[in-house]
Design a protein around this motif. Structure first.
Motif, PDB file in Angstrom:
ATOM      1  N   ALA A  41       0.746  -1.123  -0.268  1.00 42.34           N
ATOM      2  CA  ALA A  41      -0.257   0.102   0.046  1.00 42.34           C
ATOM      3  C   ALA A  41       0.438   1.127   0.174  1.00 42.34           C
ATOM      4  O   ALA A  41       0.342   1.798  -0.682  1.00 42.34           O
ATOM      5  N   ARG A  42       2.048   1.558   0.680  1.00 46.73           N
ATOM      6  CA  ARG A  42       2.994   2.306   0.546  1.00 46.73           C
ATOM      7  C   ARG A  42       3.605   2.781  -0.495  1.00 46.73           C
ATOM      8  O   ARG A  42       3.763   3.671  -0.732  1.00 46.73           O
ATOM      9  N   THR A  44       2.132   1.948  -3.795  1.00 51.19           N
ATOM     10  CA  THR A  44       1.957   1.879  -4.527  1.00 51.19           C
ATOM     11  C   THR A  44       0.844   3.507  -4.169  1.00 51.19           C
ATOM     12  O   THR A  44       1.284   4.632  -5.061  1.00 51.19           O
ATOM     13  N   GLN A  45       1.021   4.519  -2.913  1.00 55.02           N
ATOM     14  CA  GLN A  45       0.862   5.684  -2.720  1.00 55.02           C
ATOM     15  C   GLN A  45       1.835   6.541  -3.055  1.00 55.02           C
ATOM     16  O   GLN A  45       1.623   7.342  -3.317  1.00 55.02           O
ATOM     17  N   ARG A  46       3.442   5.817  -2.565  1.00 53.35           N
ATOM     18  CA  ARG A  46       3.708   7.134  -2.620  1.00 53.35           C
ATOM     19  C   ARG A  46       4.384   6.488  -4.288  1.00 53.35           C
ATOM     20  O   ARG A  46       5.126   8.016  -4.930  1.00 53.35           O
ATOM     21  N   ARG A  67       9.861   7.207  -2.241  1.00 49.63           N
ATOM     22  CA  ARG A  67       9.177   8.289  -3.184  1.00 49.63           C
ATOM     23  C   ARG A  67       9.912   8.566  -4.500  1.00 49.63           C
ATOM     24  O   ARG A  67      11.693   7.985  -4.644  1.00 49.63           O
TER      25      ARG A  67
END
Length: 240
Positions: A41-42, A44-46, A67
């Protein structure tokens, strides 16, 4: 014929150990699956966030891990490091690390510039790679440290041009005396060299951990059932 259960201390203690072990290891695999789910999830989000410009100010490494970042400055040419035991598509080679002085700041950030092959004839010969001169802009992905490999014993501090197994920003800062940001940038932008920049993604296999958890829980259940079934069988034989 009436069934009787015969309690036996040693089999009971062995069963208790197996059940406790199976449950503990199953719970550990469930936690690992949850960690990998959160990591996915991290990522995908970043990956969807806009690029972050590194300007030399202090950063929270956990907050910017994975990132896309952009940094402008100059490479420090006299401090290359070569990460050893980094194979690529069946070939042996190095990952080239170099410090990058951030424009308008006294801070540097370690840049993983890419992969290059090893000279098969001379094990400790490091290849020459051109360094972009002057101010340049590098894009890449922020990570906490390069992928680690197994290392026997305590490694000496890194030195300019050294072949090393592992390195991290804190260790490099101590050895070089430079103010180093607590992240490393895996470069993705081209720079005219033949360095390969196919960076491995973090290992995420949630189903594998769930499968292991099921196996450990099944072991615990089988151990308990075996103890119960053999206890009744022993009781039946004794009664007969």
């Amino acid at each position: 014929m009436r069934l009787r259960f015969r309690f036996r201390t040693i089999p009971f203690l062995a069963t208790l150990v197996l059940v406790a072990l199976g449950i503990a290891l199953g719970n550990w695999q469930v936690r690992r699956a949850a960690e990998k789910t959160a990591l996915q999830a991290r990522l995908t989000q970043r990956s969807a966030m806009p690029p972050l410009a590194l300007d030399g100010k202090p950063v929270d490494p956990a907050a910017i891990e994975y990132r896309h970042v952009i940094v402008t400055g100059e490479f420090v040419p006299n401090w290359p490091l070569f990460l050893d035991n980094r194979p690529h598509e069946g070939r042996t080679g190095f990952v080239l690390l170099m410090p990058f002085k951030i424009a308008g700041s006294d801070a540097v950030v370690l840049i993983a510039r890419g992969w290059l092959s090893r000279d098969p004839a001379v094990h400790d010969r490091v290849p020459h790679v051109a360094t972009p001169p002057g101010r340049t802009t590098v894009e890449g992905r922020a990570v906490l440290h390069p992928a680690r490999v197994m290392e026997l014993g305590k490694a000496p501090p890194p030195a300019p041009g050294a072949i090393v197994q592992n390195v991290d920003p804190a260790g490099f800062a101590q050895a070089s005396g430079l103010r180093v940001l607590p992240v490393l940038v895996e470069q993705t932008s081209p720079d005219g060299t033949e360095l390969i920049r196919t960076w491995p993604a973090p290992a995420i296999d949630v189903d594998r951990h769930k499968g292991y958890a099921f196996q450990w829980y099944a072991l615990a259940a089988m151990a308990f059932l075996f103890f119960v079934i053999t206890g009744f069988r022993s009781g039946t034989k004794q009664a007969g």
